[in-house]
Design an enzyme around this catalytic site. Structure first.
Site, mmCIF file in Angstrom:
data_model
loop_
_atom_site.group_PDB
_atom_site.id
_atom_site.type_symbol
_atom_site.label_atom_id
_atom_site.label_comp_id
_atom_site.label_asym_id
_atom_site.label_seq_id
_atom_site.Cartn_x
_atom_site.Cartn_y
_atom_site.Cartn_z
ATOM 1 N N HIS A 462 0.830 -1.207 0.000
ATOM 2 C CA HIS A 462 0.000 0.000 0.000
ATOM 3 C C HIS A 462 0.865 1.258 0.000
ATOM 4 C CE1 HIS A 462 -3.498 2.545 1.252
ATOM 5 N NE2 HIS A 462 -2.517 3.260 1.793
ATOM 6 N N GLU A 463 1.769 1.344 0.940
ATOM 7 C CA GLU A 463 2.589 2.549 1.033
ATOM 8 C C GLU A 463 3.473 2.719 -0.206
ATOM 9 O OE1 GLU A 463 1.993 4.815 3.084
ATOM 10 O OE2 GLU A 463 0.653 3.624 4.340
#
Length: 677
Positions: A462-463
């Site tokens: 995600h990041e």
């Protein structure tokens, strides 16, 4: 003040990487002071410019201003989040109100606004290209929304409000750091941690040592409600203690701060002509109106609760009780998953070693989809020994930027996971991007492997999606660079990137036993996906409950309906009941005392954006799977039409350019198993 200050001149390191080896704490204040003074002079010169305003002498000149201030801000606030100390915290308290006042100067300067307003009125006749027009419109909109049209007395009060809000946001953040550290559970014996894997028990010993309790074991809190250890700890009394510590932190110190922030934000919104802070925020986001956000809440709440209730009934049956409690939910959920799907979450971890997940998973997926490659640069010094620098090359071998990975928890780092930008891409300034990803994975003893949970793997992907948004930016102007898009759109690319975590070709490349090198058993991924579906109701309710708490705080009006400092818990309960999300067994993902996203971050009235963006995310994942193109072809379209455009185009137009239509909510409902029955 001498030119020896490393912020006074552009860095001569590759990609403009800040010269961390030369930066000391005593460089920050002189750089802030000089940076603000220089930009004040630059803005005054733009406003007093001879002759009529042009795009070049006004808008483009504004984009070139504030170089010293930009450099010091990016490094300083990265340090505040990732490697703070008492000296930095004291400076943060001092400098934050000054920066708020400086921001008001830029946004409310009457001479500058007069020139921008004149250009805006004749924008259709200026011969601007698409990006130039977008830049002019954004600068003008920012100033109108910030109060540039208010009367002088109203602007005076507005400046006071902005300074108070900035100071309180800093206070909230610093209170939370103290409260979280104080709430860590310190235990005397390893046996008390029965159920945790051996490496996590070793990490708890390391954490206790760092906190000044040698020979003991500490469970440090992560910045969300249901701590991950709840799924494994065998002692129900310890589970209760851990959850109570998590839910209770920050309420005494930050409850009054939250109330004050809500009151000040409501007053500011009224001054700017809006009924609430939420109304002011969403007017410049893709949602557009508060009604649109509440419609989303309405569509998701009832099916999510119904799904969660079915899950809760299954857990209660497994536990042999009438109802399952909040402290026991994750524990019995793991056991139900193991029985139903023959999946033990702890058994996955030996296949998920951090460096392998990063290099052979996250980086490999980026190469498959976008053609980019990563090379470790140990010769480049970062801001902390745990933060490693990688050079990123494009598919043709050309330079793209730098990526810094900083994945371990430490006392000097705030909780959570995030992306930051140390250098923003801009063709105007000749800058390539330097981006940072931060996680908070417990660091084991030296020489031991760092084994991730499946949730932590997803967080890393995600990041990294945010990092790609910054790395792929291909715009001329800094204001439009990278992730500078509406708050309810910024999570969209990062959520899309999660899809590659369990994409078969990617998963097979990184999910290998850290000792034997054996691949994860072939049947586990399918069982993992099935097991993920069990728990979708919990995750949706947990997240939606936090979103409506944020919404409740920021839909308050300025005419007296803000709760008292001693009524925070009652306010939370009433908000959850109002939106049909009051489930005792599922606490909100964040409660007021530690809801850093909205009280010290940029997500005030914006936490709904995760779910709003997920509508587009789920639809885009379907597009990747079903559009008939190769992954590489699809990746090029996604990069060219959306990731590379930053804020230079309307975000929903960028979405349509990829998918070919507006977003459909159906894939989101299917993903979470909350389609209305």
């Amino acid at each position: 003040m001498t030119t020896s200050n490393p912020f006074f001149e552009p860095s001569d390191l590759p990609y403009g990487l800040p010269p961390f080896a030369r930066i000391r704490n005593d460089h920050f204040l002189p750089a802030f002071t000089r940076g603000m003074a220089e930009q004040r002079d630059e803005v005054a010169a733009i406003g007093a410019g001879a002759g009529p305003a042009t795009f070049e002498n006004t808008v483009e000149a504004l984009e070139r201003s504030g170089a010293v201030l930009d450099r010091v801000c990016r490094v300083f606030f990265n340090k505040v989040a990732a490697d703070t100390d008492e000296e930095i915290q004291a400076l943060e308290v001092e400098i934050t109100p000054r920066l708020a006042a400086h921001g008001d100067l830029l946004l409310l300067d009457p001479a500058l606004f007069g020139r921008l307003d004149a250009l805006y009125e004749q924008r259709g006749k200026l011969g601007l290209d698409e990006e130039q027009l977008r830049l002019l419109e954004r600068h003008h909109t920012h100033r109108v929304r910030a109060g540039a049209r208010l009367a002088p007395e109203q602007q005076r009060r507005l400046r006071e409000l902005n300074a108070e809000i900035a100071a309180l946001s800093t206070e909230f953040s610093q209170n939370l750091r103290v409260a979280t550290a104080a709430a860590a559970l310190v235990l005397d014996r390893a046996e008390e941690l029965a159920g945790l894997p051996a490496d996590r028990i070793a990490a708890a010993a390391e954490q206790a040592q760092a906190l000044g309790h040698p020979g003991k074991f500490a469970l440090a809190l992560k910045n969300f409600s249901c701590q991950t250890e709840l799924a494994a700890l065998e002692d129900p009394a310890l589970r209760e203690r851990l959850l109570a510590a998590s839910l209770g932190r920050g309420i005494d110190s930050n409850g009054p701060v939250a109330v004050a922030l809500a009151r000040l934000r409501a007053e500011r919104a009224a001054l700017l002509g809006y009924p609430s802070h939420a109304a002011w925020e969403v007017a410049d986001r893709t949602a557009g109106t508060t009604e649109a956000v509440e419609e989303l809440f309405g569509r998701l709440a009832a099916p999510a609760v119904a799904n969660a209730e079915r899950e809760g009934a299954a857990l209660a049956e497994a536990a042999g009780v009438a109802e399952i409690g909040a402290a026991d939910w994750q524990y019995y959920a793991e056991r139900v998953r193991k029985e139903r799907f023959d999946l033990d979450a702890a058994a996955l971890r030996p296949y998920l070693e951090l460096d392998t997940v990063l290099h052979d998973g996250v980086f490999h997926a980026a190469e498959l989809v976008y053609g980019i490659t990563f090379t470790r640069r140990p010769d480049l010094v970062s801001y902390h020994p745990d933060a490693h620098v990688y050079e990123v090359h494009d598919a043709d071998g050309g330079p793209l930027g730098l990526y810094i990975g900083d994945f371990h928890a430490r006392e000097s780092k705030r909780g959570g996971a995030w992306m930051d930008s140390l250098v923003a891409q801009s063709r105007l300034l000749g800058q390539r991007p330097v981006v940072v990803n931060n996680l908070n994975v417990a660091k084991p003893p030296a020489g031991e492997p760092v084994l991730l949970s499946w949730s932590e793997v997803n967080t890393l992907f995600h990041e990294f999606g945010h990092a790609l948004h910054g790395l792929f930016s291909d715009v001329r102007y800094p204001l439009l660079s990278g992730t500078q898009v509406p708050r309810d759109f910024v999570e969209f690319p990062s959520q899309v990137n999660e899809m590659w975590a369990d994409w078969p070709e990617v998963l097979a490349h990184y999910a290998r036993h850290h000792v034997t090198g054996e691949p994860m058993p072939a049947e586990l991924p399918a069982r993992l996906r099935e097991a993920e579906n069990f728990g979708a109701g919990f995750r949706m309710v947990e997240h939606q409950a936090a979103a409506v708490l944020d919404w409740a705080w920021h839909t308050l009006s300025a005419d007296g309906d803000v709760p008292g400092e001693d009524a925070v818990a009652a306010f939370e309960t009433a908000a959850l009941e109002r939106y049909g999300l009051a489930m005792a067994a599922i606490p909100p993902r964040y409660r007021t005392g530690y809801f850093a996203h909205i009280f010290s971050g940029g997500y005030a009235a914006g936490y709904y954006g995760y779910r709003w963006a997920e509508v587009m995310d789920a639809d885009t994942v379907r597009w990747f799977r079903e559009n008939g193109r190769t992954i590489r072809e699809s990746g090029e379209i996604f990069r060219r039409e959306l990731l590379g455009r930053g804020g230079s185009v309307d975000p929903l137009a960028a979405f349509r350019a990829v998918v070919g239509r507006d977003a459909d909510i159906g894939p989101l409902l299917d993903r979470h198993g909350v389609s209305p029955r």
